[in-house]
Motif scaffolding. Structure first.
Motif, PDB file in Angstrom:
ATOM      1  N   MET A   1     -14.656   7.792  -3.737  1.00  5.39           N
ATOM      2  CA  MET A   1     -13.830   7.155  -2.752  1.00  5.39           C
ATOM      3  C   MET A   1     -12.582   7.999  -2.483  1.00  5.39           C
ATOM      4  SD  MET A   1     -15.079   4.259  -1.694  1.00  5.39           S
ATOM      5  CE  MET A   1     -16.781   4.676  -1.823  1.00  5.39           C
ATOM      6  N   ALA A   2     -12.072   7.879  -1.301  1.00  2.62           N
ATOM      7  CA  ALA A   2     -10.897   8.641  -0.888  1.00  2.62           C
ATOM      8  C   ALA A   2      -9.614   7.954  -1.347  1.00  2.62           C
ATOM      9  CB  ALA A   2     -10.874   8.793   0.632  1.00  2.62           C
ATOM     10  N   LYS A   3      -8.586   8.746  -1.474  1.00  6.98           N
ATOM     11  CA  LYS A   3      -7.233   8.212  -1.685  1.00  6.98           C
ATOM     12  C   LYS A   3      -6.604   8.120  -0.304  1.00  6.98           C
ATOM     13  CE  LYS A   3      -2.948   8.571  -4.196  1.00  6.98           C
ATOM     14  NZ  LYS A   3      -2.375   7.464  -3.546  1.00  6.98           N
ATOM     15  N   VAL A   4      -6.057   6.953   0.015  1.00  2.00           N
ATOM     16  CA  VAL A   4      -5.448   6.720   1.322  1.00  2.00           C
ATOM     17  C   VAL A   4      -3.987   6.341   1.107  1.00  2.00           C
ATOM     18  CG1 VAL A   4      -5.561   5.442   3.481  1.00  2.00           C
ATOM     19  CG2 VAL A   4      -7.667   5.881   2.194  1.00  2.00           C
ATOM     20  N   ASP A   5      -3.098   7.121   1.707  1.00  2.00           N
ATOM     21  CA  ASP A   5      -1.665   6.857   1.642  1.00  2.00           C
ATOM     22  C   ASP A   5      -1.202   6.338   2.991  1.00  2.00           C
ATOM     23  OD1 ASP A   5      -0.612   7.949  -1.036  1.00  2.00           O
ATOM     24  OD2 ASP A   5      -1.891   9.574  -0.307  1.00  2.00           O
ATOM     25  N   PHE A   6      -0.536   5.193   2.987  1.00  4.67           N
ATOM     26  CA  PHE A   6       0.071   4.639   4.196  1.00  4.67           C
ATOM     27  C   PHE A   6       1.563   4.938   4.153  1.00  4.67           C
ATOM     28  CE2 PHE A   6      -3.868   2.443   4.525  1.00  4.67           C
ATOM     29  CZ  PHE A   6      -3.999   2.077   5.854  1.00  4.67           C
ATOM     30  N   TYR A   7       2.046   5.611   5.185  1.00 10.52           N
ATOM     31  CA  TYR A   7       3.465   5.916   5.322  1.00 10.52           C
ATOM     32  C   TYR A   7       4.021   4.971   6.382  1.00 10.52           C
ATOM     33  CZ  TYR A   7       2.332  10.057   2.653  1.00 10.52           C
ATOM     34  OH  TYR A   7       1.907  10.909   1.673  1.00 10.52           O
TER      35      TYR A   7
ATOM     36  N   ALA B   1      -7.216  -2.986   5.559  1.00 12.91           N
ATOM     37  CA  ALA B   1      -8.227  -3.927   5.061  1.00 12.91           C
ATOM     38  C   ALA B   1      -9.599  -3.259   4.982  1.00 12.91           C
ATOM     39  CB  ALA B   1      -8.282  -5.164   5.947  1.00 12.91           C
ATOM     40  N   GLY B   2      -9.921  -2.456   5.988  1.00 10.70           N
ATOM     41  CA  GLY B   2     -11.203  -1.746   5.968  1.00 10.70           C
ATOM     42  C   GLY B   2     -11.303  -0.761   4.821  1.00 10.70           C
ATOM     43  N   TYR B   3     -10.240  -0.015   4.590  1.00 10.83           N
ATOM     44  CA  TYR B   3     -10.226   0.919   3.464  1.00 10.83           C
ATOM     45  C   TYR B   3     -10.335   0.160   2.132  1.00 10.83           C
ATOM     46  CZ  TYR B   3      -8.393   4.705   6.502  1.00 10.83           C
ATOM     47  OH  TYR B   3      -8.201   5.660   7.472  1.00 10.83           O
ATOM     48  N   ARG B   4      -9.568  -0.932   2.022  1.00 15.14           N
ATOM     49  CA  ARG B   4      -9.584  -1.735   0.792  1.00 15.14           C
ATOM     50  C   ARG B   4     -10.982  -2.273   0.530  1.00 15.14           C
ATOM     51  NH1 ARG B   4      -6.609  -6.550   2.022  1.00 15.14           N
ATOM     52  NH2 ARG B   4      -8.637  -7.105   2.838  1.00 15.14           N
ATOM     53  N   ASP B   5     -11.601  -2.835   1.569  1.00 14.52           N
ATOM     54  CA  ASP B   5     -12.932  -3.419   1.415  1.00 14.52           C
ATOM     55  C   ASP B   5     -13.981  -2.369   1.069  1.00 14.52           C
ATOM     56  OD1 ASP B   5     -11.696  -5.797   2.035  1.00 14.52           O
ATOM     57  OD2 ASP B   5     -12.505  -5.918   4.078  1.00 14.52           O
ATOM     58  N   ALA B   6     -13.740  -1.125   1.485  1.00 18.68           N
ATOM     59  CA  ALA B   6     -14.674  -0.036   1.170  1.00 18.68           C
ATOM     60  C   ALA B   6     -14.428   0.536  -0.223  1.00 18.68           C
ATOM     61  CB  ALA B   6     -14.556   1.068   2.215  1.00 18.68           C
ATOM     62  N   GLY B   7     -13.373   0.071  -0.900  1.00 20.78           N
ATOM     63  CA  GLY B   7     -13.118   0.504  -2.277  1.00 20.78           C
ATOM     64  C   GLY B   7     -12.261   1.743  -2.427  1.00 20.78           C
ATOM     65  N   HIS B   8     -11.567   2.151  -1.365  1.00 14.36           N
ATOM     66  CA  HIS B   8     -10.706   3.326  -1.454  1.00 14.36           C
ATOM     67  C   HIS B   8      -9.448   3.009  -2.266  1.00 14.36           C
ATOM     68  CE1 HIS B   8     -13.082   5.619   1.389  1.00 14.36           C
ATOM     69  NE2 HIS B   8     -13.091   4.556   2.187  1.00 14.36           N
ATOM     70  N   GLU B   9      -8.873   4.041  -2.864  1.00 13.81           N
ATOM     71  CA  GLU B   9      -7.604   3.901  -3.587  1.00 13.81           C
ATOM     72  C   GLU B   9      -6.478   3.955  -2.558  1.00 13.81           C
ATOM     73  OE1 GLU B   9      -4.896   6.441  -6.731  1.00 13.81           O
ATOM     74  OE2 GLU B   9      -7.010   6.947  -6.520  1.00 13.81           O
ATOM     75  N   LEU B  10      -5.651   2.905  -2.533  1.00 12.31           N
ATOM     76  CA  LEU B  10      -4.601   2.784  -1.515  1.00 12.31           C
ATOM     77  C   LEU B  10      -3.217   2.870  -2.136  1.00 12.31           C
ATOM     78  CD1 LEU B  10      -6.124  -0.255   0.409  1.00 12.31           C
ATOM     79  CD2 LEU B  10      -6.303   2.156   1.003  1.00 12.31           C
ATOM     80  N   ASP B  11      -2.304   3.471  -1.377  1.00 12.77           N
ATOM     81  CA  ASP B  11      -0.901   3.530  -1.787  1.00 12.77           C
ATOM     82  C   ASP B  11      -0.053   3.414  -0.536  1.00 12.77           C
ATOM     83  OD1 ASP B  11       1.265   3.682  -3.456  1.00 12.77           O
ATOM     84  OD2 ASP B  11       0.911   5.746  -4.084  1.00 12.77           O
ATOM     85  N   THR B  12       1.102   2.770  -0.649  1.00 15.48           N
ATOM     86  CA  THR B  12       1.999   2.586   0.489  1.00 15.48           C
ATOM     87  C   THR B  12       3.358   3.196   0.166  1.00 15.48           C
ATOM     88  OG1 THR B  12       0.871   0.524   1.054  1.00 15.48           O
ATOM     89  CG2 THR B  12       3.061   0.837   1.975  1.00 15.48           C
ATOM     90  N   HIS B  13       3.899   3.908   1.156  1.00 12.45           N
ATOM     91  CA  HIS B  13       5.207   4.551   1.010  1.00 12.45           C
ATOM     92  C   HIS B  13       6.081   4.116   2.177  1.00 12.45           C
ATOM     93  CE1 HIS B  13       3.049   7.298  -1.695  1.00 12.45           C
ATOM     94  NE2 HIS B  13       2.135   7.336  -0.762  1.00 12.45           N
ATOM     95  N   LYS B  14       7.225   3.509   1.873  1.00 11.69           N
ATOM     96  CA  LYS B  14       8.164   3.119   2.940  1.00 11.69           C
ATOM     97  C   LYS B  14       9.130   4.274   3.150  1.00 11.69           C
ATOM     98  CE  LYS B  14       7.601  -1.758   2.380  1.00 11.69           C
ATOM     99  NZ  LYS B  14       8.199  -3.067   2.161  1.00 11.69           N
ATOM    100  N   ILE B  15       9.167   4.778   4.366  1.00 15.80           N
ATOM    101  CA  ILE B  15       9.983   5.955   4.699  1.00 15.80           C
ATOM    102  C   ILE B  15      11.195   5.520   5.502  1.00 15.80           C
ATOM    103  CG2 ILE B  15       9.969   8.195   5.814  1.00 15.80           C
ATOM    104  CD1 ILE B  15       8.009   8.010   3.454  1.00 15.80           C
TER     105      ILE B  15
END
Length: 139
Positions: free
Chosen positions: A1-7, A125-139
């Motif tokens: 699974m991919a690592k997905v970072d939300f900025y 939600a789509g990434y989460r449901d697919a099992g990807h590793e998620l991280d959020t960064h507030k800029i």
């Protein structure tokens, strides 16, 4: 699974997303990774290509509009309907859709615009449901 970072950016100006994508591409390029930036349209890709030359007087980010074939620059830019080069390591997603599954890390950049945030929540939600590793960064 991919690592997905939300900025998550505080600004609602769409140019904040493109400016941040240039800075992020520059940083990832400096770490010697191959980057692909997905835009919503060919017009957006062309505009980002121009911005990549001027966003920082001290930065140089070798890049190209990607149309397939052999990669000539470490940073490629294309609309969402064009798949990234096969050697891509990081995808910066400015499109309203999720990139196809791949072995790359994904960076999602959201501004404070309500429509952008809503589309980002759906992708999250789509990434989460697919099992990807998620991280959020507030800029």
């Amino acid at each position: 699974m991919a690592k997905v970072d939300f900025y998550i950016l505080k600004q609602s100006d769409p140019s904040a997303r493109t400016q941040f994508s240039c800075r992020l591409a520059s940083k990832v390029y400096a770490l010697e990774h191959k980057v692909h930036v997905r835009t919503e349209s060919d017009q957006d890709a062309e505009a980002l290509d121009q911005l990549m030359w001027t966003f920082d007087d001290a930065a140089f980010v070798p890049h190209e509009i990607w149309r397939g074939g052999a990669r000539e620059a470490p940073v490629t830019i294309a609309s969402a309907d064009v798949p990234p080069p096969s050697d891509t390591e990081v995808v910066i997603n400015l499109a309203n859709s999720t990139p196809a599954q791949g072995a790359w890390r994904i960076a999602e950049i959201l501004d404070a615009d309500p429509e952008t945030r809503a589309a980002g929540r759906q992708r999250f939600a789509g990434y989460r449901d697919a099992g990807h590793e998620l991280d959020t960064h507030k800029i």
